[in-house]
Design an enzyme around this catalytic site. Structure first.
Site, PDB file in Angstrom:
ATOM      1  N   HIS A 183      18.807  24.825 -15.489  1.00 49.33           N
ATOM      2  CA  HIS A 183      20.232  24.627 -15.227  1.00 49.33           C
ATOM      3  C   HIS A 183      20.555  23.168 -14.939  1.00 49.33           C
ATOM      4  O   HIS A 183      19.674  22.360 -14.643  1.00 49.33           O
ATOM      5  CB  HIS A 183      20.670  25.492 -14.051  1.00 49.33           C
ATOM      6  CG  HIS A 183      19.927  25.143 -12.787  1.00 49.33           C
ATOM      7  ND1 HIS A 183      20.246  24.057 -12.005  1.00 49.33           N
ATOM      8  CD2 HIS A 183      18.853  25.722 -12.200  1.00 49.33           C
ATOM      9  CE1 HIS A 183      19.428  23.979 -10.986  1.00 49.33           C
ATOM     10  NE2 HIS A 183      18.554  24.982 -11.069  1.00 49.33           N
ATOM     11  N   GLU A 236      15.698  32.125  -9.311  1.00 48.98           N
ATOM     12  CA  GLU A 236      14.709  31.255  -8.696  1.00 48.98           C
ATOM     13  C   GLU A 236      14.063  31.945  -7.497  1.00 48.98           C
ATOM     14  O   GLU A 236      14.610  32.905  -6.938  1.00 48.98           O
ATOM     15  CB  GLU A 236      15.364  29.936  -8.249  1.00 48.98           C
ATOM     16  CG  GLU A 236      14.422  28.916  -7.637  1.00 48.98           C
ATOM     17  CD  GLU A 236      13.317  28.425  -8.575  1.00 48.98           C
ATOM     18  OE1 GLU A 236      12.459  29.268  -8.912  1.00 48.98           O
ATOM     19  OE2 GLU A 236      13.303  27.227  -8.919  1.00 48.98           O
TER      20      GLU A 236
END
Length: 214
Positions: A9, A82
């Site tokens: 990202h 994550e």
């Protein structure tokens, strides 16, 4: 066979300060938003069949411009999220050394056996990540190219698992994974092949990279 393009990202408000961002749902910086637009422009010519993202905002904000430009739905899988960094969430390396020096030292020696206090077991996180890749592969056509927007530590752990590298070596074998870069894998019945790693998708990104290491 399928090709998976794993994009980290764009830059978040914590990464700009070198802070550990795990399960915390934090926003992108303006640079991160710009990286999302650049990823979408790159994706126009890449013949992608689908776009997937973790459920965390920084990944979704990076993936959505790609899905919009390609006119495909953005598909979400929590397995791509994550790791939870526990007491390390939102802290810099210096702050962790001050607050829990022994645990931080042990983590640096073996980040899998001695993951950050209160955090997620990297072995279990790797399994959920690989399970997500399996689901995505099963839902994709043969020879498809699929974009997945995910996160630094999870991507590096999955690479170790797929390539037969001990998980505890993820920080040494893959010492950095920059915001706004792509890593491409080819998966087949014979296993996984790494086609590229930490590659910029624009010339601008090549000369203006993030230096976060987690």
């Amino acid at each position: 066979m399928i090709r998976l393009i794993l994009a980290r990202h764009g830059e978040s408000i914590w990464h700009a300060e070198n802070r550990y961002a795990g399960k915390s749902d934090i926003a992108l910086t303006q640079r991160g938003l710009d990286q999302a637009v650049e990823l979408a422009q790159w994706a126009k010519a890449e013949n992608l069949s689908s776009v997937w993202s973790s459920s965390l905002m920084r990944a979704r904000l990076t993936a959505q411009p790609v899905a919009d430009l390609l006119q495909v739905p953005l598909q979400i899988d929590d397995g791509l999220n994550e790791l939870d960094f526990g007491r390390g969430e939102g802290l810099t390396d210096k702050e962790m050394r001050e607050r829990f020096p022994l645990e931080r030292k042990a983590f640096l020696q073996n980040p899998v056996n001695h993951y950050l206090p209160g955090g997620e077991d990297p072995s279990l996180a790797t399994k959920r990540g690989i399970d997500a890749l399996t689901r995505i592969r099963e839902r994709s056509e043969q020879n498809a190219r699929v974009l997945l927007v995910a996160h630094s530590t999870l991507i590096r752990l999955m690479l170790c698992d797929l390539l037969g590298i001990p998980l505890s070596h993820y920080r040494s074998r893959f010492p950095r994974l920059d915001n706004g870069t792509i890593t491409e894998l080819m998966l087949s019945d014979e296993g996984a092949s790494l086609l590229s790693f930490n590659s910029p998708f624009t010339v601008q990104n090549k000369t203006n990279r993030d230096h976060v290491k987690q």
